[in-house]
Scaffold this motif. Structure first.
Motif, short mmCIF file in Angstrom:
data_model
loop_
_atom_site.label_atom_id
_atom_site.label_comp_id
_atom_site.label_asym_id
_atom_site.label_seq_id
_atom_site.Cartn_x
_atom_site.Cartn_y
_atom_site.Cartn_z
N LEU A 57 0.82 -1.21 0.00
CA LEU A 57 0.00 0.00 0.00
C LEU A 57 0.85 1.26 0.00
O LEU A 57 0.39 2.33 -0.42
N ASP A 58 2.11 1.15 0.47
CA ASP A 58 2.98 2.32 0.47
C ASP A 58 3.30 2.80 -0.94
O ASP A 58 3.72 3.94 -1.14
N ILE A 63 -5.87 6.86 -3.03
CA ILE A 63 -6.95 5.91 -2.79
C ILE A 63 -8.26 6.68 -2.91
O ILE A 63 -8.41 7.76 -2.31
N HIS A 110 -9.61 5.14 6.89
CA HIS A 110 -8.21 5.38 7.24
C HIS A 110 -7.69 4.32 8.20
O HIS A 110 -6.59 3.78 8.04
N LEU A 113 -7.26 0.98 6.35
CA LEU A 113 -6.12 1.05 5.45
C LEU A 113 -4.80 1.04 6.22
O LEU A 113 -3.82 0.41 5.78
N GLN A 114 -4.77 1.72 7.35
CA GLN A 114 -3.57 1.69 8.18
C GLN A 114 -3.25 0.27 8.63
O GLN A 114 -2.08 -0.13 8.69
N TRP A 118 -0.95 1.07 5.19
CA TRP A 118 -0.93 2.36 4.48
C TRP A 118 -0.47 3.47 5.41
O TRP A 118 -0.93 3.58 6.54
N GLU A 119 0.43 4.31 4.92
CA GLU A 119 0.96 5.41 5.72
C GLU A 119 0.70 6.77 5.06
O GLU A 119 1.34 7.76 5.39
N GLY A 120 -0.26 6.82 4.14
CA GLY A 120 -0.56 8.06 3.43
C GLY A 120 -1.28 9.07 4.28
O GLY A 120 -1.76 8.76 5.38
#
Length: 612
Positions: A57-58, A63, A110, A113-114, A118-120
């Motif tokens: 996901l990084d 998204i 969020h 996804l984390q 994910w770190e967005g």
């Protein structure tokens, strides 16, 4: 640039991945969880898309979620207030779910996804499209047209239930909308409920039931339920419906108009009245869609039309739009329902939000035949089958195709598990059960002994693209099984006066063409054209069958039983094979005969899933 699209929390959750504007992977969550129409966060589908692309996901730049939750909440509040105090029951049931989860959907997304790594930045990298814009994007951007009119129709998104627009290059503009509670999709779903089928699942059954009846109630629908203008715009008389203020689709006034309460599913037989109701709402739906298409053609001057939204899965209406809608060509998103919203959201992120240019696909379209799901290597398939205790032989490509063609020509049902799984509701030759269309018994055998489903349900033909006009009254691409056309007159059989007078399910007893297994009782067929460019192995199988029989057509139905999602893994396929009366299974290059399997491995697969 990589964009991940997500649809979730209503029905048919899905994920789709674009890389440099190209569709890399897409899948519905139900295929992994084995829960039909699974609405939960599509964790498994996301993991698959990332795994297929070989990234985490990084590596995702944006998204995009397929709709805007706050607008949906606004619609709930305004609807309940507008219909107060009758809307209180709906409000009372919905508000705790919204306050707990949906109102804070961005935060919830969020968090999920984390958990996947994910770190967005959610304020910069997590975007939201509108529901019908996502549908429109899914229809236009992968289409083979540089410019086109776009029509979307479904139950409801945030407010919109229908939208019309124009796509040119990377630009996509919605020009006008029809808003809730006036909805063609919800009108059709009301009759789905009334006929005893499940809403958001059984609409295709209603469409299949329609040819058994006569549209005796069409005038009653047009005079009482819906006011349709010349341009296709419409309004419903809400006094006949309960979906705004209650927890059902229809009310007592609706029931009085059509002669009784809704059919009790599974316990009350379908009558000719139900068949006539199905024929009537189908006729009204076709009328509305045709008027909308003709008006859009006249207003925009476009030669091409793109379609999406759940109503775009009504392939009978699509066939009429192709023939009578005023456009030279039409293209329908194969995942036209909410699953396809994930794909449309990703396209919105790439073209509309990030402003990247669009390149029209040099092939059929940008969907790669809709073969966008998981695939399994030959070694992986072999290892999994051995672990299951399956008996099989491994053949080279040519021998496998010839063996399956021989089995089909002998009247056997063949499970066909090859390549990447299809995205969307249709099996298109990679997760399919196949049969001989010339057999007068194949339709009932597949319905009752293999699929364990209602006997009236029709089956689709897969036909070589260059042969379609010889067998059907159509000469156009239909790779996604979303167009209905008449079987060619030269293929039709003359009917006796007695056969023409048959009514209801008694019509099933009559063979109406030399392809009886795929000819519906009204002489039509839901056609899939097969293209060597997108599915060479399936193309080779049909050609091998043609060499034996002279017939370039196969029966194609999805590899599952009633209530089960289409099979995804080799284990899913083997269980379905052993739990039904499929005779042969071709999985990769492994060839399995039912007669050679351990009887102890056979289980009643039909009882494993909740009926749809």
């Amino acid at each position: 640039m990589r964009v991940l699209g997500i649809s979730a929390y209503y029905h048919d959750s899905a994920a789709a991945l674009l890389q440099a504007g190209r569709v890399v992977a897409a899948a519905q969550e139900e295929r992994f969880t084995r829960l039909r129409h699974d609405a939960r966060f599509p964790e498994h589908a996301i993991r698959y898309c990332l795994h297929h692309a070989g990234i985490g996901l990084d590596a995702i730049d944006r998204i995009v979620f397929y709709e805007k939750p706050f607008l949906k909440f606004e619609r709930l509040l305004e609807t309940c207030l507008a219909f107060a105090p009758r809307g209180f029951q709906t409000f009372q049931k919905a508000i705790p779910v919204w306050i707990k989860e949906k109102l804070f959907q961005k935060k919830m997304l969020h968090h999920r996804l984390q958990a996947l790594g994910w770190e967005g930045d959610p304020d910069r990298d997590l975007l939201f499209s509108e529901h019908h814009l996502s549908h429109a994007a899914s229809a236009f951007y992968p289409s083979p047209f540089e410019e086109a009119a776009v029509l979307t129709l479904d139950g409801v998104g945030e407010w919109a239930t229908a939208s019309c627009g124009i796509g040119r290059g990377r630009e996509l503009t919605l020009l006008k909308e029809i808003h809730f509670p006036h909805s063609l999709g919800l009108l059709y779903s009301a009759f789905t409920h009334y006929a005893g089928f499940r809403v958001n699942s059984g609409e295709y059954k209603l469409m299949g039931l329609a040819p058994y009846g006569e549209p005796r109630y069409k005038d009653a629908i047009l005079e009482n339920l819906i006011d349709v203008k010349d341009d296709g715009s419409f309004r419903l008389d809400l006094s006949y419906f309960n979906y705004c203020t209650g927890l059902t689709m229809t009310n007592e006034r609706f029931h009085r108009l059509f002669g009784g309460p809704p059919r009790r599913p599974e316990t009350e037989a379908l009558s000719e009245r139900h068949m006539d109701l199905a024929a009537s709402i189908q006729a009204v739906t076709e009328e509305v869609v045709l008027r909308l298409a003709r008006s859009l053609a006249k207003e925009t001057g476009m030669k091409h039309l793109c379609l999406a939204g759940g109503v775009a899965l009504n392939c009978v209406a699509n066939g009429r739009v192709l023939r009578e809608g005023g456009f030279e060509r039409i293209w329908i998103q194969p995942a036209a329902g909410d699953a396809g919203g994930a794909l449309g959201a990703a396209f919105c992120g790439y073209h509309l939000f990030e402003r990247h240019p669009r390149t029209v696909s040099a092939g059929l379209d940008g969907m790669q035949g809709a073969y966008l799901g998981p695939e399994f290597s030959q070694e992986d398939i072999r290892t999994r089958l051995e672990a299951l205790g399956a008996q099989f032989v491994v053949m080279d490509d040519s021998d496998l195709v010839e063996a399956c063609a021989e089995a089909l020509a002998a009247g056997q049902a063949v499970g066909w598990f090859q390549g990447r799984m299809e995205f969307g509701p249709r099996a298109l030759g990679n997760r399919s059960i196949l049969g001989d269309p010339r057999s007068p018994d194949m339709q009932s055998v597949l319905n009752l002994k293999v699929k364990n489903r209602e006997s009236f349900r029709p089956f689709a033909p897969s036909v070589l693209r260059e042969e379609v006009a010889r067998y059907f009254e159509m000469d156009a691409d239909s790779p996604y099984m979303l167009l209905v056309a008449e079987v060619a007159q030269r293929r039709r059989r003359s009917l006796s006066d007695a056969d023409r007078q048959r009514t209801g399910f008694d019509k099933l007893k009559v063979a109406r063409s030399d392809l009886p297994a795929v000819t519906h009782v009204d002489g039509s067929a839901r056609i899939q054209t097969v293209h060597k460019e997108t599915n060479p192995r399936y193309d080779a199988l049909i050609r091998a069958f043609q060499r034996r029989t002279g017939c370039p057509v196969l029966v194609n139905t999805s590899f599952n039983v009633r209530g089960e999602p289409v099979v995804c893994t080799p284990e899913d396929a083997f269980r379905c094979f052993m739990g039904t009366e499929i005779d042969v299974l071709a999985m990769g290059n492994c060839y399995l005969k039912k007669a050679e399997q351990n009887p102890a491995l056979k289980k009643n697969h039909a009882g494993a899933f909740e009926l749809d």
